[in-house]
Design a protein around this motif. Structure first.
Motif, PDB file in Angstrom:
ATOM      1  N   LEU A 174     -14.982 -45.024  26.235  1.00  0.00           N
ATOM      2  CA  LEU A 174     -16.411 -45.292  26.137  1.00  0.00           C
ATOM      3  C   LEU A 174     -16.907 -44.926  24.743  1.00  0.00           C
ATOM      4  N   ASN A 175     -17.882 -45.675  24.252  1.00  0.00           N
ATOM      5  CA  ASN A 175     -18.512 -45.290  22.994  1.00  0.00           C
ATOM      6  C   ASN A 175     -19.535 -44.183  23.285  1.00  0.00           C
ATOM      7  N   ASP A 176     -20.138 -43.644  22.244  1.00  0.00           N
ATOM      8  CA  ASP A 176     -21.056 -42.509  22.407  1.00  0.00           C
ATOM      9  C   ASP A 176     -22.230 -42.827  23.339  1.00  0.00           C
ATOM     10  N   LYS A 177     -22.827 -43.999  23.164  1.00  0.00           N
ATOM     11  CA  LYS A 177     -23.986 -44.348  23.999  1.00  0.00           C
ATOM     12  C   LYS A 177     -23.574 -44.513  25.457  1.00  0.00           C
ATOM     13  N   GLN A 178     -22.409 -45.091  25.691  1.00  0.00           N
ATOM     14  CA  GLN A 178     -21.942 -45.271  27.058  1.00  0.00           C
ATOM     15  C   GLN A 178     -21.680 -43.924  27.731  1.00  0.00           C
ATOM     16  N   GLU A 179     -21.069 -42.987  26.995  1.00  0.00           N
ATOM     17  CA  GLU A 179     -20.828 -41.647  27.535  1.00  0.00           C
ATOM     18  C   GLU A 179     -22.151 -40.946  27.822  1.00  0.00           C
ATOM     19  N   LYS A 180     -23.100 -41.036  26.899  1.00  0.00           N
ATOM     20  CA  LYS A 180     -24.417 -40.435  27.119  1.00  0.00           C
ATOM     21  C   LYS A 180     -25.101 -41.080  28.320  1.00  0.00           C
ATOM     22  N   ALA A 194     -31.633 -43.523  32.328  1.00  0.00           N
ATOM     23  CA  ALA A 194     -30.377 -43.117  31.689  1.00  0.00           C
ATOM     24  C   ALA A 194     -30.159 -43.871  30.384  1.00  0.00           C
ATOM     25  N   ALA A 195     -30.486 -45.150  30.375  1.00  0.00           N
ATOM     26  CA  ALA A 195     -30.340 -45.956  29.160  1.00  0.00           C
ATOM     27  C   ALA A 195     -31.272 -45.446  28.057  1.00  0.00           C
ATOM     28  N   LYS A 196     -32.498 -45.135  28.419  1.00  0.00           N
ATOM     29  CA  LYS A 196     -33.439 -44.592  27.432  1.00  0.00           C
ATOM     30  C   LYS A 196     -32.935 -43.261  26.881  1.00  0.00           C
ATOM     31  N   THR A 197     -32.463 -42.396  27.760  1.00  0.00           N
ATOM     32  CA  THR A 197     -31.949 -41.094  27.349  1.00  0.00           C
ATOM     33  C   THR A 197     -30.738 -41.244  26.428  1.00  0.00           C
ATOM     34  N   ALA A 198     -29.922 -42.256  26.698  1.00  0.00           N
ATOM     35  CA  ALA A 198     -28.713 -42.490  25.902  1.00  0.00           C
ATOM     36  C   ALA A 198     -29.015 -43.084  24.535  1.00  0.00           C
ATOM     37  N   GLY A 199     -30.251 -43.532  24.330  1.00  0.00           N
ATOM     38  CA  GLY A 199     -30.635 -44.048  23.024  1.00  0.00           C
ATOM     39  C   GLY A 199     -30.790 -45.551  22.931  1.00  0.00           C
TER      40      GLY A 199
END
Length: 79
Positions: free
Chosen positions: A3-9, A23-28
């Motif tokens: 997973l890339n960083d955003k996917q992991e977040k 979750a998407a908003k929190t991940a950036g």
């Protein structure tokens, strides 16, 4: 494929929020595309596997702590 960083977040935030858009908003991800990106992420098999892995780790750790300790922590958090 990892997973890339955003996917992991996203996966970690989904455990917390239980809501793909949040979750998407929190991940950036952009607020304007968070709903769609959250949906797409939940369709991704690798992300779903990571969410399951995180959930299983939480369950395992809660069992190790024991019911009394978990209840104590919950009360400290104000739930």
């Amino acid at each position: 494929m990892a997973l890339n960083d955003k996917q992991e977040k996203f996966a970690q935030a989904y455990i917390l929020h239980r809501n793909a858009t949040e979750a998407a908003k929190t991940a950036g991800y952009a607020t304007s595309s968070a709903y769609n990106q959250g949906y797409r992420n939940l369709q991704n098999g690798e992300i779903k596997e990571r969410i399951e892995e995180l959930e299983n780790n939480i369950i395992k750790n809660l069992k190790i702590l024991g019911k009394e300790k978990v209840m104590e922590l919950i009360k400290k958090c104000g739930f």
